[in-house]
Design a protein around this motif. Structure first.
Motif, PDB file in Angstrom:
ATOM      1  N   ARG A 166      55.632 -10.419  51.307  1.00 42.78           N
ATOM      2  CA  ARG A 166      55.419  -9.492  50.053  1.00 42.78           C
ATOM      3  C   ARG A 166      54.150  -9.355  49.704  1.00 42.78           C
ATOM      4  NH1 ARG A 166      54.005  -9.779  44.844  1.00 42.78           N
ATOM      5  NH2 ARG A 166      53.921 -12.095  45.137  1.00 42.78           N
ATOM      6  N   ASP A 169      54.278  -6.292  44.258  1.00 47.69           N
ATOM      7  CA  ASP A 169      55.435  -5.986  43.417  1.00 47.69           C
ATOM      8  C   ASP A 169      55.074  -4.410  42.762  1.00 47.69           C
ATOM      9  OD1 ASP A 169      57.124  -8.323  43.635  1.00 47.69           O
ATOM     10  OD2 ASP A 169      56.115  -8.853  41.829  1.00 47.69           O
ATOM     11  N   GLN A 286      58.871  -3.785  46.100  1.00 50.06           N
ATOM     12  CA  GLN A 286      57.865  -4.488  46.494  1.00 50.06           C
ATOM     13  C   GLN A 286      57.358  -3.939  47.780  1.00 50.06           C
ATOM     14  OE1 GLN A 286      59.384  -8.438  47.026  1.00 50.06           O
ATOM     15  NE2 GLN A 286      59.538  -8.185  49.206  1.00 50.06           N
TER      16      GLN A 286
END
Length: 312
Positions: A166, A169, A286
């Motif tokens: 990730r 976001d 994300q």
């Protein structure tokens, strides 16, 4: 080993790789720390070995021939693997002359390229950072071959040969002009379906999982969250090549659009826009940083991953 390969000076291959990257004789000589006549002589030897011109001179530099492009596809991954075997496990970015290449959506480039470049320039002043559009052909294959280091994608790669992390976001919002004659602080589902909208031109998905989907990853996400996916429809009147141009169009029209919230809040048109919640379940996603398994233990790659995440 074939007689043809044994007769070749393999030191010519990094020079060929640099010529392909720079497509300019003097720039390649500078990068290689060689004299221009020495690089020119190496090119003559490469031409003789492969029986092809390899590069055509032009006013702007060197244009690779079809044969040169074919060779580079085969040679570059092998050179990268050889470079990995030579790298010290104690990678020092201050002295690295490596290259990092990333495919991404132009909005991500617009929002994040300044901080990434600043980070790389301060900590690794000799490294080169190259950002490419996310609609390059077959990004998964380019990652496998080492022609790209990373891809940044909203959807991710659901394949066993890729790793992902990730990066950030992301929330999506509807934007419209501050003085829109119908919208003041909110938008209904009926209005969202009927009002004229701006979107992106259809393109293949970056992700091999969604390679059959035509449209941007955000289009895919909206369709997946639509109350009745079978009836997903919008009144599209304008399609652009990048999200980056959308806020300027919206600020001067009665159109609406769905964009990443950060784009609407950070751009120069911020004061002329309304940011409205989507008229259905809050849509959050994300950004994923994606790379091939073969680069997992590469010290330079590990350092680059860390910096890309920290500098978001």
């Amino acid at each position: 080993m074939s007689q043809n390969l044994r007769s070749m000076d393999l030191n010519l291959l990094p020079i060929f790789d640099c010529l392909m990257c720079e497509q300019h004789l003097s720039r390649a000589a500078e990068v290689l720390a060689m004299s221009q006549p020495a690089v020119s002589n190496a090119l003559k030897r490469l031409r003789l070995h492969y029986n092809d011109a390899l590069f055509i001179r032009s006013a702007k530099g060197l244009i690779p021939t079809a044969r040169a492009m074919e060779l580079h596809l085969q040679i570059q991954p092998a050179l990268q693997q050889l470079q990995l075997t030579q790298q010290s496990r104690d990678f020092d970015p201050k002295f690295s002359h490596g290259n990092i290449s990333i495919a991404m959506e132009p909005t991500v480039e617009y929002l994040m390229a300044p901080s990434w470049f600043s980070c790389f320039h301060q900590q690794a002043p000799n490294m080169r950072l190259a950002l490419y559009p996310e609609h390059l052909d077959n990004i998964a294959e380019r990652l496998r071959r080492g022609q790209l280091d990373f891809a940044i994608d909203y959807l991710g790669f659901d394949e066993q040969y890729f790793q992902q992390q990730r990066l950030a976001d992301e929330a999506l919002v509807v934007i419209c002009a501050k003085q829109h004659h119908l919208l003041k602080g909110s938008i209904s589902l009926a209005q969202f379906e009927s009002l004229p909208q701006v979107t992106l031109v259809p393109r293949p998905s970056t992700s091999p999982v969604n390679s059959g989907f035509s449209g941007s990853p955000i289009e895919h996400l909206i369709a997946a969250q639509w109350p009745n996916p079978a009836s997903f429809t919008r009144n599209i009147v304008l399609s652009l090549s990048s999200f980056v141009a959308i806020p300027a169009v919206i600020a001067q029209s009665e159109l609406i659009a769905v964009v990443p919230k950060r784009l609407a809040e950070q751009g120069p048109w911020q004061q002329q826009l309304q940011c409205l919640p989507l008229p259905f379940a809050g849509l959050k996603t994300q950004l994923n940083l994606i790379w091939h398994n073969s680069r997992e233990q590469d010290p330079m790659h590990q350092w680059a991953r860390e910096q890309l995440c920290l500098a978001v």
